[in-house]
Design a protein around this motif. Structure first.
Motif, mmCIF file in Angstrom:
data_model
loop_
_atom_site.group_PDB
_atom_site.id
_atom_site.type_symbol
_atom_site.label_atom_id
_atom_site.label_comp_id
_atom_site.label_asym_id
_atom_site.label_seq_id
_atom_site.Cartn_x
_atom_site.Cartn_y
_atom_site.Cartn_z
ATOM 1 N N GLU A 78 0.858 -1.215 0.162
ATOM 2 C CA GLU A 78 -0.120 0.280 -0.123
ATOM 3 C C GLU A 78 0.856 1.215 0.142
ATOM 4 O O GLU A 78 0.586 2.158 -0.691
ATOM 5 C CB GLU A 78 -0.865 -0.090 1.228
ATOM 6 N N GLN A 79 1.906 1.186 0.924
ATOM 7 C CA GLN A 79 2.843 2.296 0.788
ATOM 8 C C GLN A 79 3.294 2.596 -0.678
ATOM 9 O O GLN A 79 3.475 3.835 -0.869
ATOM 10 C CB GLN A 79 3.984 2.023 1.658
ATOM 11 N N LYS A 80 3.817 1.587 -1.122
ATOM 12 C CA LYS A 80 4.185 1.765 -2.276
ATOM 13 C C LYS A 80 3.395 2.074 -3.709
ATOM 14 O O LYS A 80 3.511 2.834 -4.418
ATOM 15 C CB LYS A 80 5.006 0.490 -3.029
ATOM 16 N N ARG A 81 2.048 1.776 -3.625
ATOM 17 C CA ARG A 81 0.924 1.967 -4.392
ATOM 18 C C ARG A 81 0.760 3.725 -4.169
ATOM 19 O O ARG A 81 0.582 4.195 -5.123
ATOM 20 C CB ARG A 81 -0.298 1.088 -4.003
ATOM 21 N N VAL A 82 0.795 4.069 -2.884
ATOM 22 C CA VAL A 82 0.477 5.573 -2.703
ATOM 23 C C VAL A 82 1.664 6.515 -3.563
ATOM 24 O O VAL A 82 1.337 7.567 -4.106
ATOM 25 C CB VAL A 82 0.493 6.006 -1.108
ATOM 26 N N HIS A 83 2.899 5.734 -3.329
ATOM 27 C CA HIS A 83 4.071 6.493 -3.768
ATOM 28 C C HIS A 83 3.779 6.607 -5.327
ATOM 29 O O HIS A 83 4.094 7.513 -5.982
ATOM 30 C CB HIS A 83 5.294 5.732 -3.572
ATOM 31 N N ILE A 84 3.470 5.563 -6.005
ATOM 32 C CA ILE A 84 3.277 5.324 -7.484
ATOM 33 C C ILE A 84 2.027 6.489 -7.728
ATOM 34 O O ILE A 84 2.265 7.213 -8.865
ATOM 35 C CB ILE A 84 2.651 4.038 -7.778
ATOM 36 N N LEU A 85 1.054 6.473 -7.067
ATOM 37 C CA LEU A 85 -0.079 7.580 -7.191
ATOM 38 C C LEU A 85 0.417 8.865 -7.476
ATOM 39 O O LEU A 85 0.107 9.687 -8.180
ATOM 40 C CB LEU A 85 -1.161 7.110 -6.385
ATOM 41 N N LYS A 86 1.265 9.063 -6.321
ATOM 42 C CA LYS A 86 1.648 10.770 -6.271
ATOM 43 C C LYS A 86 2.755 10.946 -7.333
ATOM 44 O O LYS A 86 2.576 12.085 -8.085
ATOM 45 C CB LYS A 86 2.440 10.862 -4.920
ATOM 46 N N SER A 87 3.614 9.756 -7.676
ATOM 47 C CA SER A 87 4.704 10.140 -8.732
ATOM 48 C C SER A 87 3.944 10.187 -10.192
ATOM 49 O O SER A 87 4.004 10.959 -10.925
ATOM 50 C CB SER A 87 5.526 9.177 -8.641
ATOM 51 N N ALA A 88 2.933 9.511 -10.393
ATOM 52 C CA ALA A 88 2.155 9.409 -11.466
ATOM 53 C C ALA A 88 1.337 10.633 -11.722
ATOM 54 O O ALA A 88 1.242 11.187 -12.775
ATOM 55 C CB ALA A 88 1.145 8.259 -11.693
ATOM 56 N N ALA A 89 0.626 11.264 -10.701
ATOM 57 C CA ALA A 89 -0.111 12.370 -10.731
ATOM 58 C C ALA A 89 1.166 13.592 -11.175
ATOM 59 O O ALA A 89 0.489 14.395 -12.095
ATOM 60 C CB ALA A 89 -0.621 12.694 -9.505
ATOM 61 N N ARG A 90 2.276 13.657 -10.565
ATOM 62 C CA ARG A 90 3.143 14.559 -11.178
ATOM 63 C C ARG A 90 3.600 14.665 -12.557
ATOM 64 O O ARG A 90 3.470 15.634 -13.217
ATOM 65 C CB ARG A 90 4.139 14.405 -9.982
ATOM 66 N N VAL A 91 3.763 13.469 -12.953
ATOM 67 C CA VAL A 91 4.335 13.053 -14.442
ATOM 68 C C VAL A 91 2.905 13.639 -15.432
ATOM 69 O O VAL A 91 2.914 14.369 -16.213
ATOM 70 C CB VAL A 91 4.522 11.712 -14.706
ATOM 71 N N PHE A 92 1.606 13.041 -15.017
ATOM 72 C CA PHE A 92 0.544 13.389 -15.881
ATOM 73 C C PHE A 92 0.328 14.991 -15.760
ATOM 74 O O PHE A 92 0.061 15.554 -16.979
ATOM 75 C CB PHE A 92 -0.725 12.626 -15.315
ATOM 76 N N ALA A 93 0.562 15.564 -14.611
ATOM 77 C CA ALA A 93 -0.009 17.051 -14.685
ATOM 78 C C ALA A 93 1.235 17.815 -15.367
ATOM 79 O O ALA A 93 0.807 18.992 -16.121
ATOM 80 C CB ALA A 93 0.388 17.571 -13.187
ATOM 81 N N GLU A 94 2.425 17.305 -15.425
ATOM 82 C CA GLU A 94 3.725 18.198 -15.978
ATOM 83 C C GLU A 94 3.570 17.686 -17.560
ATOM 84 O O GLU A 94 3.927 18.693 -18.242
ATOM 85 C CB GLU A 94 5.080 17.919 -15.084
ATOM 86 N N GLN A 95 3.595 16.386 -17.889
ATOM 87 C CA GLN A 95 3.665 16.074 -19.303
ATOM 88 C C GLN A 95 2.488 16.026 -19.939
ATOM 89 O O GLN A 95 2.738 16.123 -21.179
ATOM 90 C CB GLN A 95 4.536 14.923 -19.233
ATOM 91 N N GLY A 96 1.348 15.710 -19.508
ATOM 92 C CA GLY A 96 0.040 15.369 -19.926
ATOM 93 C C GLY A 96 -0.081 13.933 -20.091
ATOM 94 O O GLY A 96 0.935 13.403 -20.372
ATOM 95 N N TYR A 97 -1.387 13.497 -20.132
ATOM 96 C CA TYR A 97 -1.428 12.017 -19.847
ATOM 97 C C TYR A 97 -0.919 11.282 -21.289
ATOM 98 O O TYR A 97 -0.301 10.239 -21.058
ATOM 99 C CB TYR A 97 -2.955 11.648 -19.725
ATOM 100 N N ASP A 98 -1.497 12.119 -22.408
ATOM 101 C CA ASP A 98 -0.963 11.360 -23.670
ATOM 102 C C ASP A 98 0.471 11.193 -23.806
ATOM 103 O O ASP A 98 1.032 10.138 -24.626
ATOM 104 C CB ASP A 98 -1.490 12.364 -24.870
ATOM 105 N N ARG A 99 1.212 12.199 -23.155
ATOM 106 C CA ARG A 99 2.596 12.245 -23.689
ATOM 107 C C ARG A 99 3.545 11.244 -22.528
ATOM 108 O O ARG A 99 4.640 10.953 -22.757
ATOM 109 C CB ARG A 99 3.279 13.583 -23.596
#
Length: 199
Positions: free
Chosen positions: A10-31
């Protein structure tokens, strides 16, 4: 034999979610690619697929986790014993505090939801609808009689409240708790003053 779940899953899942949100926000989902997401998370591409079988699944979990928690937090506020003005002030303040540390998730909510299948969008919009309805109830109660038989004006006023709050991260990035509470009080005063003028 089924694979056992690691103690820190669960701790790793939360870390993945936060990291993914940052990437999606900065680069856009498509890229954003799964390779880039894995690198941002500090794990291998094979390991990220252990948690999510696709980028869509990861995006949905980012938004589902964020919006469900936001909905539950705001709809769960105990307003008993408060006068109607204090109720609105409490809700507005709690929304801004709930947004704290979630700028990336908030941005992804605005830009990425349409990339998901319709059924998943409906789930997420259900959380948003519950939240809007809760705020709408409090707004209506704060101005008794103003919105009677006028649901359009009530919805417009409610969405104006969200308009003030939802873009706060754009011009107050990293604002601390004190700044958020101060702005929440200002927004509440503007709403209360404005709806009184509608009577």
């Amino acid at each position: 034999m089924a694979r056992t779940i690691a103690k820190d899953h669960e701790q790793k899942r939360v870390h993945i979610l936060k990291s993914a949100a940052r990437v999606f926000a900065e680069q856009g989902y498509d890229r954003a690619s799964m390779s880039v997401l894995a690198k941002e998370c500090g794990i291998s591409k094979a390991n990220i697929y252990h948690y999510y079988d696709s980028k869509d699944a990861l995006l949905f979990d980012v938004l589902d986790t964020y919006l469900k928690a936001l909905r539950d937090r705001i709809c769960g506020i105990d307003l008993s014993g408060l006068d109607v003005k204090s109720q609105l002030r409490s809700v507005v303040r709690e929304i801004l505090l709930a947004y704290q540390g979630a700028d990336d998730e908030h941005r992804v909510q605005s830009t990425g939801m349409r990339a998901l299948p319709v059924g998943q969008q409906q789930v997420l919009r259900g959380y948003q609808r519950d939240l809007v309805n809760r705020v709408s109830e409090v707004v209506a109660a704060s101005a008794e009689g103003v919105f009677d038989n006028d649901p359009v004006r009530l919805r417009e006023t409610t969405m104006s409240v969200f308009g003030m709050l939802n873009w706060y991260y754009m011009w107050q990035h990293g604002a601390d708790t004190e700044a958020r509470e101060r702005y929440a009080d200002l927004a509440t005063d503007l709403v209360l003053g404005g709806v009184r003028g509608l009577a």
